[in-house]
Design a protein around this motif. Sequence first.
Motif, PDB file in Angstrom:
ATOM      1  N   GLN A 222       0.794  -1.249  -0.131  1.00 38.32           N
ATOM      2  CA  GLN A 222      -0.054   0.128   0.048  1.00 38.32           C
ATOM      3  C   GLN A 222       1.037   1.253   0.111  1.00 38.32           C
ATOM      4  O   GLN A 222       2.155   1.181   0.159  1.00 38.32           O
ATOM      5  CB  GLN A 222      -0.925   0.107   1.300  1.00 38.32           C
ATOM      6  CG  GLN A 222      -0.284   0.035   2.584  1.00 38.32           C
ATOM      7  CD  GLN A 222      -0.869  -0.369   3.773  1.00 38.32           C
ATOM      8  OE1 GLN A 222      -1.716  -1.429   3.556  1.00 38.32           O
ATOM      9  NE2 GLN A 222      -0.876   0.285   4.830  1.00 38.32           N
ATOM     10  N   ILE A 224       2.948   3.943   1.525  1.00 42.20           N
ATOM     11  CA  ILE A 224       3.432   4.026   2.902  1.00 42.20           C
ATOM     12  C   ILE A 224       4.273   5.425   3.075  1.00 42.20           C
ATOM     13  O   ILE A 224       4.322   6.274   2.378  1.00 42.20           O
ATOM     14  CB  ILE A 224       4.596   3.015   3.324  1.00 42.20           C
ATOM     15  CG1 ILE A 224       5.574   2.990   2.064  1.00 42.20           C
ATOM     16  CG2 ILE A 224       3.825   1.818   2.970  1.00 42.20           C
ATOM     17  CD1 ILE A 224       7.029   2.005   2.546  1.00 42.20           C
ATOM     18  N   HIS A 225       4.131   5.581   4.478  1.00 44.78           N
ATOM     19  CA  HIS A 225       4.768   7.133   4.763  1.00 44.78           C
ATOM     20  C   HIS A 225       6.169   7.426   4.404  1.00 44.78           C
ATOM     21  O   HIS A 225       7.029   6.503   4.829  1.00 44.78           O
ATOM     22  CB  HIS A 225       4.678   7.347   6.350  1.00 44.78           C
ATOM     23  CG  HIS A 225       4.649   8.445   6.934  1.00 44.78           C
ATOM     24  ND1 HIS A 225       5.896   9.161   6.866  1.00 44.78           N
ATOM     25  CD2 HIS A 225       3.593   9.351   7.494  1.00 44.78           C
ATOM     26  CE1 HIS A 225       5.638  10.403   7.426  1.00 44.78           C
ATOM     27  NE2 HIS A 225       4.228  10.444   7.686  1.00 44.78           N
ATOM     28  N   SER A 226       6.496   8.342   3.728  1.00 44.00           N
ATOM     29  CA  SER A 226       7.783   8.416   3.063  1.00 44.00           C
ATOM     30  C   SER A 226       8.747   9.128   4.177  1.00 44.00           C
ATOM     31  O   SER A 226       9.877   9.285   3.961  1.00 44.00           O
ATOM     32  CB  SER A 226       7.822   9.638   1.977  1.00 44.00           C
ATOM     33  OG  SER A 226       7.405  11.041   2.512  1.00 44.00           O
ATOM     34  N   ILE A 328       4.307   9.993   0.522  1.00 44.06           N
ATOM     35  CA  ILE A 328       4.259   8.758   0.471  1.00 44.06           C
ATOM     36  C   ILE A 328       5.112   8.221  -0.554  1.00 44.06           C
ATOM     37  O   ILE A 328       5.851   8.797  -1.302  1.00 44.06           O
ATOM     38  CB  ILE A 328       2.662   8.041  -0.164  1.00 44.06           C
ATOM     39  CG1 ILE A 328       2.604   8.915  -1.610  1.00 44.06           C
ATOM     40  CG2 ILE A 328       1.639   8.455   0.614  1.00 44.06           C
ATOM     41  CD1 ILE A 328       1.394   8.074  -2.446  1.00 44.06           C
ATOM     42  N   VAL A 329       5.634   6.777  -0.087  1.00 46.53           N
ATOM     43  CA  VAL A 329       6.285   6.095  -1.216  1.00 46.53           C
ATOM     44  C   VAL A 329       5.156   5.212  -1.794  1.00 46.53           C
ATOM     45  O   VAL A 329       4.282   4.431  -1.178  1.00 46.53           O
ATOM     46  CB  VAL A 329       7.239   5.081  -0.581  1.00 46.53           C
ATOM     47  CG1 VAL A 329       7.828   4.213  -1.597  1.00 46.53           C
ATOM     48  CG2 VAL A 329       8.358   5.863   0.247  1.00 46.53           C
TER      49      VAL A 329
END
Lengths: 471, 471
Positions: A222, A224-226, A328-329
């Motif tokens: 999904q 994800i937080h960068s 995000i990534v």
Amino acid sequence: MSETPADSVVRTVRTYIDTHRAAFLEDLAEWLRIPSVSAQPEHADDVRRSAEWLAAKLKETGFPVAEVWETAGAPAVFAEWPSAEPDAPTVLVYGHHDVQPAAVADGWHTDPFEPVIRGGRMYARGAADDKGQVFFHTLGVRAHLAATGAEAPAVHLKLIVEGEEESGSPNFRALVEREARRLAADVVIVSDTGMWSETTPTVCTGMRGVADCEIDLHGPDQDIHSGAFGGAVPNPATVAARLVAALHDADERVTIPGFYENVAELTDEERALIAELPFDEGEWLRTATSHAAAGEKGYSTLERVWARPTAEVNGIGGGYQGPGGKTIVPASAHLKLSFRLVSGQDPYEVEAAVRDWVAARVPEGIRHSIVFGAPTRPCLTPLDHPALQSVVRAMGRAFGEKVRFTREGGSGPAADLQDVLEAPVLFLGISVPSDGWHAPNEKVELDLLLKGVETAAYLWGDLAASHGKPA
Amino acid sequence: MSETPADSVVRTVRTYIDTHRAAFLEDLAEWLRIPSVSAQPEHADDVRRSAEWLAAKLKETGFPVAEVWETAGAPAVFAEWPSAEPDAPTVLVYGHHDVQPAAVADGWHTDPFEPVIRGGRMYARGAADDKGQVFFHTLGVRAHLAATGAEAPAVHLKLIVEGEEESGSPNFRALVEREARRLAADVVIVSDTGMWSETTPTVCTGMRGVADCEIDLHGPDQDIHSGAFGGAVPNPATVAARLVAALHDADERVTIPGFYENVAELTDEERALIAELPFDEGEWLRTATSHAAAGEKGYSTLERVWARPTAEVNGIGGGYQGPGGKTIVPASAHLKLSFRLVSGQDPYEVEAAVRDWVAARVPEGIRHSIVFGAPTRPCLTPLDHPALQSVVRAMGRAFGEKVRFTREGGSGPAADLQDVLEAPVLFLGISVPSDGWHAPNEKVELDLLLKGVETAAYLWGDLAASHGKPA
């Protein structure tokens, strides 16, 4: 000076055309009134009506066979007029009877499906693309018969006029494969292209092919937080970008191994012929709505679009594309690539090379898939091909001018005919760039349309006479 | 053995906490029942109610000043309890009273806004993020007073509890600037982070900053045919991809000139401290839902996310992204990039360097624009900072274990406090990764929550005693 036999043919053909010109244009206008828009389901009946109208008109013209052929989509029209001479070459003319959508609201000055003649032009959707260019063969073959005095053409003449070209010809290849026996021909003449300009008659000698693919790249399960993870896991959007960036070297040559291996390189003669054309790069850029020319080092703009293969990114997407930012990534990224191909390149070899190249460049932690669509092969007729010489002579006679050579950068269903029927594909078109294909106020120049009629009138005799002779 | 004064403080604090534990948890539960979801406009009244509830509770706790502060968005709460000692240091505690959205349908086992205690944990939205961690300061300061026997804390204690952290703190910076005088502090303590794990108490020593931008690239004035023009004009999606690909070298180091110039490099001690943590890369990857670790050469995963700056593509888009293919050269492409920054990097210098780098790489025929958002600065407290040592001692005393050090890879509004107030930022959090921030069934471990209370109870005395002393 007394009249030569050739002069006599020209005089007869021109007289015949002059005599029948009005009726010919009236008939064409009638056909153009049928809004055979294949892309719009509400016009399905019109596309069928267009096919039936054409089949009836071809019968009236004299074709002993004229049939509506069903496909999984819109119907095509097939017609056949055998020569009295069994050994005569067989020629298959290709065109299409469907048209692009059109509405007054798009900027038409008059109803797109109510043809009007103004300033020597007929304005209507399909006037040039492609009803006009299909239709010139009806008067053409009659003028040919007028000149020869025969009951049947000098070649075994066949026509295939499809009904879904403007929708990407989704069922054409299957139709050609199914009817390969009846479509069999020594030469295919495509009447769905154009000339350089009103004052520079040209013959197109080839089209590029195309292979296209979609590449999906998956990283995290999904987004994800960068902040928490960025810089420590592979980013699929970065991988997508790196693939695109790696497609070309500093000279803008495609880096896929083997990509250029079998490319038919331009001969000095071909380059000289291209250089002869009155090309204006500024004007070309305006048509391209682009602000600089760029591309493979060592080639001119026309060479690049006509005779060189390309790798192009048609679409790229991944991660957050809405307003503002989102740190995000991304979970995934997607690429749509297409490769224009030239003579010598096999689409399936290119596909295999691309698959290997991509697989080798996707790093650990990124999963990828790659899906290719059905490719279109390139086609190219050698300049010294006898049938091409016939087209050049017929056209030169009609126009009274030197005929030059172009190519087509795009790709078309003509390649399916070449492929399945194993016949060389030639192009005979009289449309010009100002005709406005797919645009509002499409038109055909009546003078050029009648030159098309005239070219067709000369062509069958020339082809029959030169068939089988070495160049 | 007789009891030392220090032992006596611990005993008093623990007894005080035991005595007031039940009421403390009941109060917290009451606050958690207010669904202060800042992202959902229908909860605007609840966010306000949450602020008013907290202000009243802080007054009840003993803060002489406790006010609801209006912003352009949701209200914040400010409270102040001056020390009796004018020269005492001023400490500002930061937290937030708004919470993430939550609904039973998301997978909660119980109503997210009806707290339940089960197995030593309190389950509710906001239990850990951040109401629980704000609230431990109420009992903490009371326990501190119980231990000192004083009427006022050993430090000038201030609290700022914002109401929009879960919505990106859009109005926080403006609030801090507006109220800089009242918020002025010698030290900022952020209680909105966590510890390494239940068994490894840690203090966070810094957060990365972030600068982000959107880059628009424009080529042709409209999407153009890749057959007619492809390979001979620049493609903005290719240019976008080349920018992304050029961001890193083969060692995954950012290539923007000067990017690393002032980076605070990890000391050997810092690297050793990071290496001491019981890090399990497989588990970390599962949390990241990622399938490989990757990043700047020469650094471990934790070093990469905590202490190294990054360039990340958060979004990329251009051309056709629908189903199937479309053979175009796209008119435009768009990039969203973000740069995580570490101590020593100035966001505005990074912005200038990125602008220059992009401008130098966009080729002729492509027009570009680049827009940066408001950056967040990095913050980092040196390991030998006296206030950090106070936090470590207070926490060590509460937990009875060695306290280790972490950092935070993300970026937060704490940096605005550091920036505007020119005060060092420390982090005191007792949440653990399993608490499920932003996820269903968020909880707080009651044992750890009370260790947080205890840490706060020791901290003010230690800070007052060590303030101004060299490390």
